[in-house]
Design a protein around this motif. Sequence first.
Motif, PDB file in Angstrom:
ATOM      1  N   PHE A 129       0.836  -1.217  -0.013  1.00 35.44           N
ATOM      2  CA  PHE A 129      -0.047   0.008   0.221  1.00 35.44           C
ATOM      3  C   PHE A 129       0.850   1.229  -0.122  1.00 35.44           C
ATOM      4  O   PHE A 129       0.776   2.257  -0.792  1.00 35.44           O
ATOM      5  CB  PHE A 129      -0.632  -0.153   1.297  1.00 35.44           C
ATOM      6  N   LEU A 130       1.802   1.206   0.844  1.00 35.36           N
ATOM      7  CA  LEU A 130       2.820   2.469   0.890  1.00 35.36           C
ATOM      8  C   LEU A 130       3.783   2.443   0.005  1.00 35.36           C
ATOM      9  O   LEU A 130       4.475   3.596  -0.303  1.00 35.36           O
ATOM     10  CB  LEU A 130       3.334   2.534   2.350  1.00 35.36           C
ATOM     11  N   ALA A 131       4.220   1.474  -0.975  1.00 42.01           N
ATOM     12  CA  ALA A 131       5.157   1.548  -1.972  1.00 42.01           C
ATOM     13  C   ALA A 131       4.607   1.601  -3.337  1.00 42.01           C
ATOM     14  O   ALA A 131       5.590   2.246  -4.153  1.00 42.01           O
ATOM     15  CB  ALA A 131       5.965   0.405  -1.669  1.00 42.01           C
ATOM     16  N   ALA A 132       3.633   1.024  -3.478  1.00 40.44           N
ATOM     17  CA  ALA A 132       3.093   0.789  -4.984  1.00 40.44           C
ATOM     18  C   ALA A 132       2.576   2.324  -5.498  1.00 40.44           C
ATOM     19  O   ALA A 132       2.274   3.084  -4.781  1.00 40.44           O
ATOM     20  CB  ALA A 132       1.841  -0.175  -5.052  1.00 40.44           C
ATOM     21  N   THR A 133       2.433   2.439  -6.773  1.00 43.06           N
ATOM     22  CA  THR A 133       1.800   3.377  -7.560  1.00 43.06           C
ATOM     23  C   THR A 133       0.383   3.010  -8.022  1.00 43.06           C
ATOM     24  O   THR A 133       0.211   1.945  -8.710  1.00 43.06           O
ATOM     25  CB  THR A 133       2.776   3.883  -8.698  1.00 43.06           C
ATOM     26  N   TYR A 134      -0.497   3.837  -7.974  1.00 38.42           N
ATOM     27  CA  TYR A 134      -1.764   3.242  -8.133  1.00 38.42           C
ATOM     28  C   TYR A 134      -2.528   4.265  -9.283  1.00 38.42           C
ATOM     29  O   TYR A 134      -2.022   5.387  -9.105  1.00 38.42           O
ATOM     30  CB  TYR A 134      -3.006   3.272  -6.836  1.00 38.42           C
ATOM     31  N   ARG A 161     -11.748   4.756  -7.191  1.00 40.76           N
ATOM     32  CA  ARG A 161     -11.525   3.709  -7.347  1.00 40.76           C
ATOM     33  C   ARG A 161      -9.990   3.467  -7.776  1.00 40.76           C
ATOM     34  O   ARG A 161      -9.735   3.980  -9.001  1.00 40.76           O
ATOM     35  CB  ARG A 161     -12.529   2.784  -8.198  1.00 40.76           C
ATOM     36  N   LEU A 162      -9.307   2.757  -7.300  1.00 37.78           N
ATOM     37  CA  LEU A 162      -7.775   2.717  -7.858  1.00 37.78           C
ATOM     38  C   LEU A 162      -7.340   1.404  -8.574  1.00 37.78           C
ATOM     39  O   LEU A 162      -8.227   0.416  -8.109  1.00 37.78           O
ATOM     40  CB  LEU A 162      -6.630   3.225  -6.723  1.00 37.78           C
ATOM     41  N   GLU A 163      -6.257   1.106  -9.180  1.00 36.11           N
ATOM     42  CA  GLU A 163      -6.032   0.040  -9.760  1.00 36.11           C
ATOM     43  C   GLU A 163      -4.554  -0.029  -9.572  1.00 36.11           C
ATOM     44  O   GLU A 163      -3.648   0.964  -9.721  1.00 36.11           O
ATOM     45  CB  GLU A 163      -6.561  -0.090 -11.120  1.00 36.11           C
ATOM     46  N   PHE A 223       0.861   6.719  -1.668  1.00 35.89           N
ATOM     47  CA  PHE A 223       0.507   7.167  -0.334  1.00 35.89           C
ATOM     48  C   PHE A 223       1.617   7.027   0.513  1.00 35.89           C
ATOM     49  O   PHE A 223       2.772   6.593   0.362  1.00 35.89           O
ATOM     50  CB  PHE A 223      -0.584   5.931   0.275  1.00 35.89           C
ATOM     51  N   ALA A 224       1.684   7.970   1.504  1.00 35.28           N
ATOM     52  CA  ALA A 224       2.820   7.905   2.662  1.00 35.28           C
ATOM     53  C   ALA A 224       2.125   8.093   3.671  1.00 35.28           C
ATOM     54  O   ALA A 224       1.143   9.083   4.002  1.00 35.28           O
ATOM     55  CB  ALA A 224       3.831   9.358   2.325  1.00 35.28           C
ATOM     56  N   ALA A 225       2.577   7.477   4.920  1.00 35.27           N
ATOM     57  CA  ALA A 225       1.823   7.417   6.302  1.00 35.27           C
ATOM     58  C   ALA A 225       2.269   8.448   6.916  1.00 35.27           C
ATOM     59  O   ALA A 225       3.730   8.847   6.823  1.00 35.27           O
ATOM     60  CB  ALA A 225       2.232   6.031   7.031  1.00 35.27           C
ATOM     61  N   VAL A 226       1.616   9.149   7.677  1.00 31.22           N
ATOM     62  CA  VAL A 226       1.950  10.309   8.568  1.00 31.22           C
ATOM     63  C   VAL A 226       1.389  10.052   9.934  1.00 31.22           C
ATOM     64  O   VAL A 226       0.383   9.401  10.028  1.00 31.22           O
ATOM     65  CB  VAL A 226       1.751  11.688   7.963  1.00 31.22           C
ATOM     66  N   THR A 227       1.594  10.896  11.026  1.00 31.98           N
ATOM     67  CA  THR A 227       1.077  10.832  12.225  1.00 31.98           C
ATOM     68  C   THR A 227      -0.352  11.658  12.358  1.00 31.98           C
ATOM     69  O   THR A 227      -0.283  12.543  11.507  1.00 31.98           O
ATOM     70  CB  THR A 227       2.106  11.235  13.411  1.00 31.98           C
ATOM     71  N   VAL A 228      -1.056  11.479  13.291  1.00 38.52           N
ATOM     72  CA  VAL A 228      -2.034  12.355  13.424  1.00 38.52           C
ATOM     73  C   VAL A 228      -1.702  13.998  13.656  1.00 38.52           C
ATOM     74  O   VAL A 228      -2.423  14.752  13.192  1.00 38.52           O
ATOM     75  CB  VAL A 228      -3.058  11.965  14.874  1.00 38.52           C
ATOM     76  N   ALA A 229      -0.476  14.057  14.410  1.00 38.84           N
ATOM     77  CA  ALA A 229       0.033  15.438  14.883  1.00 38.84           C
ATOM     78  C   ALA A 229       0.347  16.134  13.736  1.00 38.84           C
ATOM     79  O   ALA A 229       0.267  17.437  13.204  1.00 38.84           O
ATOM     80  CB  ALA A 229       0.948  15.203  15.867  1.00 38.84           C
ATOM     81  N   GLU A 230       1.019  15.065  12.345  1.00 32.37           N
ATOM     82  CA  GLU A 230       1.428  15.858  11.414  1.00 32.37           C
ATOM     83  C   GLU A 230       0.366  16.208  10.390  1.00 32.37           C
ATOM     84  O   GLU A 230       0.348  17.330   9.707  1.00 32.37           O
ATOM     85  CB  GLU A 230       2.502  14.759  10.605  1.00 32.37           C
TER      86      GLU A 230
END
Length: 347
Positions: free
Chosen positions: A204-209, A221-223, A291-298
Amino acid sequence: MSAGFLEVVAPGLMTSVQDLGRFGAQALGMPVAGATDPLALRLANAVLGNPAGMAALEIGYLGPALVAAADGVRVVLGGKAKLTVQPADGGEARSAKPWRSLLLRRGDKLTIGTVEDGAIAYLAVAGGFAIQPFMGSLSTYMRSGLGGFEGRALKAGDRLPLNMAAADGDEREAVDGIDYGGGPIRVVLGPQEDRFTPKGIETFLAATYAVTKEADRMGIRLEGEVIEHVRGADIASEGVVTGSIQVPGNGQPIILMADRQTTGGYTKIATVISADLPRIGRMKPGDMLQFAAVTVAEAEAARRAQEQALRRLIEGIRTALPDVYLDLNALYTQNLISGAVDAPSGY
């Protein structure tokens, strides 16, 4: 009684009345709906001096052609598209600029071309539309035929009633457009992060959709690469929010948007942060994203920064300069050489 109206000559591809949304009714199963890019709606309204959440026309892909049936209708296009005004007297058509207010006289025809900077733009009208709110909002929820103008997208022959009989005043403009930023779409992981394998999260965090042609106001909708589940994709139905990313059994993510349902029974791997939702709302089929994961504070910091940037744009709105403008002060102080110049001998 209406002060006049805008007559729809051609509706465009997908044009509907939208404000900032219908809040407080999700417990009844009513989606929020509203603008998929609230930043553009708010800035367009600010140029006209309207309240931030006043309803405007949300234009998808290709704009409408409208004729003014009022003594003065002031409008502004929030977004980038070719604007052409055909005067009522049959004179030469003229072009107009986005993010700049424009006064239409009775009988003038405004034609809006293809949206050039994403999937959507907004046509705000000074004073707004004289349409009865549904559950406190003018947003159109087309799947149920509720709200907006007769609960649907516009069609040729519609007459949109106006609140203001004769708008006037100086033209105003937003000098700069909105900077939506770039890079990966930022997300906060969860709430069902534990229902995906470590490889699934990594994918999820590395692929391109790619945005598919099924993308609409309900969901993008993504592929791309398949995201692996643990114990399957189904859960007991629970509340969802705008930006929730569901992953059904096929492993392909779906970003829930303005017209989303209020509950859902698919696992949710993450939620798009609110500051990046306008970027998502503007995407069209074929666009690519990561996609890139961030914290709630960020996420909260990003939203605060976005609000500050929008406030600066609104504070920078000014009276529009004429299209042909000679800045004499700049000419005198920067472009002319003061003093005497001796010509070389022999000339």
